[in-house]
Scaffold this motif. Sequence first.
Motif, PDB file in Angstrom:
ATOM      1  N   CYS A  16       4.731  -1.120   5.680  1.00  0.00           N
ATOM      2  CA  CYS A  16       5.386  -0.735   4.427  1.00  0.00           C
ATOM      3  C   CYS A  16       6.585   0.170   4.713  1.00  0.00           C
ATOM      4  O   CYS A  16       7.643   0.010   4.105  1.00  0.00           O
ATOM      5  CB  CYS A  16       4.397  -0.033   3.504  1.00  0.00           C
ATOM      6  N   CYS A  55       0.856  -1.198   0.000  1.00  0.00           N
ATOM      7  CA  CYS A  55       0.000   0.000   0.000  1.00  0.00           C
ATOM      8  C   CYS A  55       0.889   1.244   0.000  1.00  0.00           C
ATOM      9  O   CYS A  55       0.505   2.289  -0.498  1.00  0.00           O
ATOM     10  CB  CYS A  55      -0.968   0.004   1.180  1.00  0.00           C
ATOM     11  N   GLY A  56       2.093   1.123   0.588  1.00  0.00           N
ATOM     12  CA  GLY A  56       3.030   2.239   0.611  1.00  0.00           C
ATOM     13  C   GLY A  56       2.759   3.263   1.697  1.00  0.00           C
ATOM     14  O   GLY A  56       3.478   4.254   1.810  1.00  0.00           O
ATOM     15  N   LYS A  57       1.709   3.040   2.483  1.00  0.00           N
ATOM     16  CA  LYS A  57       1.321   4.057   3.474  1.00  0.00           C
ATOM     17  C   LYS A  57       1.386   3.542   4.905  1.00  0.00           C
ATOM     18  O   LYS A  57       1.553   4.322   5.837  1.00  0.00           O
ATOM     19  CB  LYS A  57      -0.118   4.511   3.204  1.00  0.00           C
ATOM     20  N   CYS A  58       1.246   2.242   5.094  1.00  0.00           N
ATOM     21  CA  CYS A  58       1.094   1.729   6.462  1.00  0.00           C
ATOM     22  C   CYS A  58       2.453   1.587   7.156  1.00  0.00           C
ATOM     23  O   CYS A  58       3.513   1.690   6.545  1.00  0.00           O
ATOM     24  CB  CYS A  58       0.340   0.402   6.460  1.00  0.00           C
ATOM     25  N   CYS A  93       1.706  -6.103   5.240  1.00  0.00           N
ATOM     26  CA  CYS A  93       0.803  -5.021   4.805  1.00  0.00           C
ATOM     27  C   CYS A  93      -0.561  -5.612   4.441  1.00  0.00           C
ATOM     28  O   CYS A  93      -0.644  -6.652   3.790  1.00  0.00           O
ATOM     29  CB  CYS A  93       1.419  -4.312   3.595  1.00  0.00           C
TER      30      CYS A  93
END
Length: 385
Positions: free
Chosen positions: A116, A110-113, A124
């Motif tokens: 990550c 997701c690149g946001k959590c 993730c």
Amino acid sequence: MQRVRKCGSTVFLEGTQVERVLAAVRTGPGRTEIREFPMPDVPEDSALMRMEVAGICGTDVKLYKTPPSNAPVIMGHENIGTIAKAGREFTRRKGFKEGDLVFVEHYVMCGKCEWCHLGQYRHCENTDWRTNPEGIRYGYTSAERAPHLWGGFAQYVYLPWNAVVHRVPKGVTPELAGLVTPMANGVEWSLFDGGVGYDSTVLIQGPGQQGLSQTVVCKQAGASLIIVTGTSKDAARMKVAKELGADHVIDVQKEDPLARIKEITSGRGVDVTLDCTAGAGTLPILLGVEALKRKGGTIVVQGEMKEFPNFPLERVTVKFITIKSARGHSYKACELALAQLASKRFPLEKVTTHSFGLKDVDLAIRSVGGQGVPDVIHASLMPWK
Ligand SMILES: [Zn+2]
Ligand SMILES: [Zn+2]
């Protein structure tokens, strides 16, 4: 109606050229069909990878025999390829350009959590097919989902902005790079989870590609004793285990493994046991618990069993054992694995024993599962072969 002309796998429509991508699609339990998919559009923030090698592992054997869903799936989750087309934003953000040889993790982040940001894409929510039906994971996601190319058993794989990409070091062939996933698991499970290091004593159960990768990683980390167990059908793999650095190999069908381990360690037992038997039942876990030293050992397990009747919890607490879960690999483990492959320190070409073409996906998976071509350790699926 448009007129269609066909040339190999390339279909020409009147006036335009529409390329088609060939892929092996799992259409049911133990069933594969070769299908054609449209060549996807590549937006500015995405890329297209030309597949070189998809590694096949024990997970493929399981997913092929008992698919988690009825959806058609292009399997292949250990993917090495060349960037064939890269959008400008993809290159700007990620640093990869056309022609680069890369390894793509099967987790699409997701690149946001929090996970990550830690490089732990395996945890993730975006990558967890068990809890998140919208999650994308190479080799697991339905081929019905546009742009369809979500697996390595295909000529091309689609890379969205959130694909996790690693550079393959110079001098590492695609076939050797195909070992990066078991090697990364080796780093993650034995070093990061098991705490193997200088002077550690280790029991590795199962001499498949996973157990052999653990052997290399433990040796490199400085383990002073590595014992690998297997069964009589593993004779060829056990020989490779010794060539890769195992100090002792034990055929559990010919010898009492616990008695032998006690003998080798002068009754002390080992610091760490790693279960790489891929679902051989409860016996390896019970052996692992007993083979550990008197107090404070660590056992790394894979969750292959839904139930474990009479689990020896009391024994585990009396021996003050730590149980760790083997769950894929982190970004860091992949980078260390690639560096290990680049070092050429171990004869890993003894592990990459076989390669198969796209039409032989079924045979390749069955061979890794021990029912097809004999003595396969690691199989490379090469879609252009
Ligand atoms: Zn795998
Ligand atoms: Zn995330």
